[in-house]
Design a protein around this motif. Structure first.
Motif, mmCIF file in Angstrom:
data_model
loop_
_atom_site.group_PDB
_atom_site.id
_atom_site.type_symbol
_atom_site.label_atom_id
_atom_site.label_comp_id
_atom_site.label_asym_id
_atom_site.label_seq_id
_atom_site.Cartn_x
_atom_site.Cartn_y
_atom_site.Cartn_z
ATOM 1 N N GLN A 189 0.813 -1.204 0.000
ATOM 2 C CA GLN A 189 0.000 0.000 0.000
ATOM 3 C C GLN A 189 0.857 1.269 0.000
ATOM 4 O O GLN A 189 0.497 2.263 -0.629
ATOM 5 C CB GLN A 189 -0.942 -0.005 1.213
ATOM 6 C CG GLN A 189 -2.040 -1.068 1.121
ATOM 7 C CD GLN A 189 -2.784 -1.271 2.428
ATOM 8 O OE1 GLN A 189 -2.284 -0.942 3.504
ATOM 9 N NE2 GLN A 189 -3.987 -1.825 2.342
ATOM 10 N N ARG A 190 1.997 1.217 0.683
ATOM 11 C CA ARG A 190 2.896 2.376 0.745
ATOM 12 C C ARG A 190 3.758 2.508 -0.501
ATOM 13 O O ARG A 190 4.394 3.541 -0.712
ATOM 14 C CB ARG A 190 3.825 2.269 1.965
ATOM 15 C CG ARG A 190 3.195 2.598 3.281
ATOM 16 C CD ARG A 190 4.254 2.803 4.358
ATOM 17 N NE ARG A 190 5.249 1.749 4.398
ATOM 18 C CZ ARG A 190 5.604 1.102 5.507
ATOM 19 N NH1 ARG A 190 5.014 1.375 6.645
ATOM 20 N NH2 ARG A 190 6.524 0.173 5.462
ATOM 21 N N GLY A 191 3.838 1.442 -1.298
ATOM 22 C CA GLY A 191 4.705 1.471 -2.458
ATOM 23 C C GLY A 191 6.151 1.182 -2.131
ATOM 24 O O GLY A 191 7.054 1.529 -2.894
ATOM 25 N N ASP A 192 6.400 0.512 -0.989
ATOM 26 C CA ASP A 192 7.772 0.149 -0.617
ATOM 27 C C ASP A 192 8.344 -0.890 -1.577
ATOM 28 O O ASP A 192 9.557 -0.982 -1.753
ATOM 29 C CB ASP A 192 7.814 -0.423 0.800
ATOM 30 C CG ASP A 192 7.405 0.588 1.851
ATOM 31 O OD1 ASP A 192 7.435 1.801 1.554
ATOM 32 O OD2 ASP A 192 7.046 0.172 2.961
ATOM 33 N N VAL A 193 7.468 -1.699 -2.172
ATOM 34 C CA VAL A 193 7.875 -2.745 -3.106
ATOM 35 C C VAL A 193 6.946 -2.732 -4.310
ATOM 36 O O VAL A 193 5.818 -2.237 -4.241
ATOM 37 C CB VAL A 193 7.845 -4.146 -2.450
ATOM 38 C CG1 VAL A 193 8.931 -4.284 -1.406
ATOM 39 C CG2 VAL A 193 6.478 -4.428 -1.843
ATOM 40 N N ASP A 194 7.434 -3.274 -5.408
ATOM 41 C CA ASP A 194 6.602 -3.394 -6.612
ATOM 42 C C ASP A 194 5.700 -4.609 -6.532
ATOM 43 O O ASP A 194 4.549 -4.563 -6.945
ATOM 44 C CB ASP A 194 7.496 -3.473 -7.852
ATOM 45 C CG ASP A 194 8.266 -2.179 -8.073
ATOM 46 O OD1 ASP A 194 7.648 -1.204 -8.509
ATOM 47 O OD2 ASP A 194 9.472 -2.149 -7.780
#
Length: 278
Positions: A96-101
């Motif tokens: 949700q945070r976009g830490d990973v693809d």
């Protein structure tokens, strides 16, 4: 004097612009993908042998092989992958945070998780099972776990599920890690260890445990492993295509055999994309 003020202001603006450019090289789009396409961030487990493990030599396991194949199909070489540890409790938040693809980390597809993230796959159908000592012939079915010491890791519901539904007299033992359960199993402090069969096979396939344990083969639940992506991400369709290619060209079965077969793991056929078995 006036000219000097304008010059100073211009210099400040220029400095800010340069600083923004230097810090913005890794800007991500709405799907969490790097704008320049130079790196891709992938979440895996760091502590599951055979599935996803950080080792002195790098990263290894079935999920790592799947993720590497998918990344290649997306246009990224192995050295362009940034591996990030994805603990079970953190996976939805990381997406949700976009830490990973995307995340490939023994990530079972459930209705609750599908409310928060999207899943490509499934790419593996696992089952809850037990691991016992190789020379133990007393546990042939789940009911044989009655009056046996059954281990699972602290916080897991696996052993409790067996106790509640299949073996009400099982003596539940909680250890802090799967490795601790394996040591207890080896030393006969416990009689069986339970979690997903793929995870059990990964641990049992380690060199120091070769030939010491065996899977029960009980298939007590269905666990549909999927690749998690941010809700609404267009990566889902691309990853699904990559997974289909991996099965078609034989790479999927090779990855299973390399990482899990040494423990006697007999995999289900590769699941069809979108087919979730309850």
């Amino acid at each position: 004097m006036k000219l000097r003020k304008v010059t100073a202001a211009s210099a400040a603006v220029l400095a800010l612009a340069v600083g923004a450019t230097a810090c913005g090289g890794g800007k991500k789009d709405d799907n969490g993908s790097s704008g320049g396409g130079h790196k891709i961030a992938i979440g895996i487990k760091f502590d599951q042998p055979g599935i996803g493990q950080k080792t002195p030599q790098g990263y290894a396991g079935f999920d790592v092989d799947v993720a590497t194949y998918v990344a290649k199909k997306l246009g990224y070489s192995a050295d362009q992958i940034e591996w990030k540890e994805s603990k079970s409790a953190d996976r939805e938040t990381m997406l949700q945070r976009g830490d990973v693809d995307f995340i490939a980390a023994s990530y079972s597809i459930t209705p609750e998780r599908q409310q928060k993230v999207d899943f490509a796959g499934p790419y593996l159908l696992a089952h809850q099972d037990v691991l016992v000592r190789a020379d133990d012939t007393s546990i042939k079915s789940p009911s044989d776990l009655n009056n046996k010491k059954l281990c699972s890791v602290t916080g897991s519901t696996s052993a409790q599920n067996v106790h509640d539904k299949l073996a009400p007299k099982a003596q539940l033992q909680e250890y802090p890690t799967y490795s601790a359960c394996l040591t207890g199993l080896q030393n006969k402090a416990i009689d069986a260890l339970t979690t997903d069969d793929a995870i059990l096979a990964g641990y049992a396939a380690q060199a120091q445990f070769k030939g010491k344990f065996k899977l029960g083969g009980f298939k007590m639940t269905n666990e549909n492993y999927g690749i998690g992506v941010k809700k609404g991400s267009d990566l889902k369709a691309k990853i699904n295509k990559a997974l289909q290619d991996m099965v078609a060209d034989g790479s999927w079965q090779k990855a299973v055999d390399k990482n899990l077969a040494p423990a006697g793991y007999k995999n289900e056929p590769a699941p069809k994309i979108g087919e979730i078995k309850s």
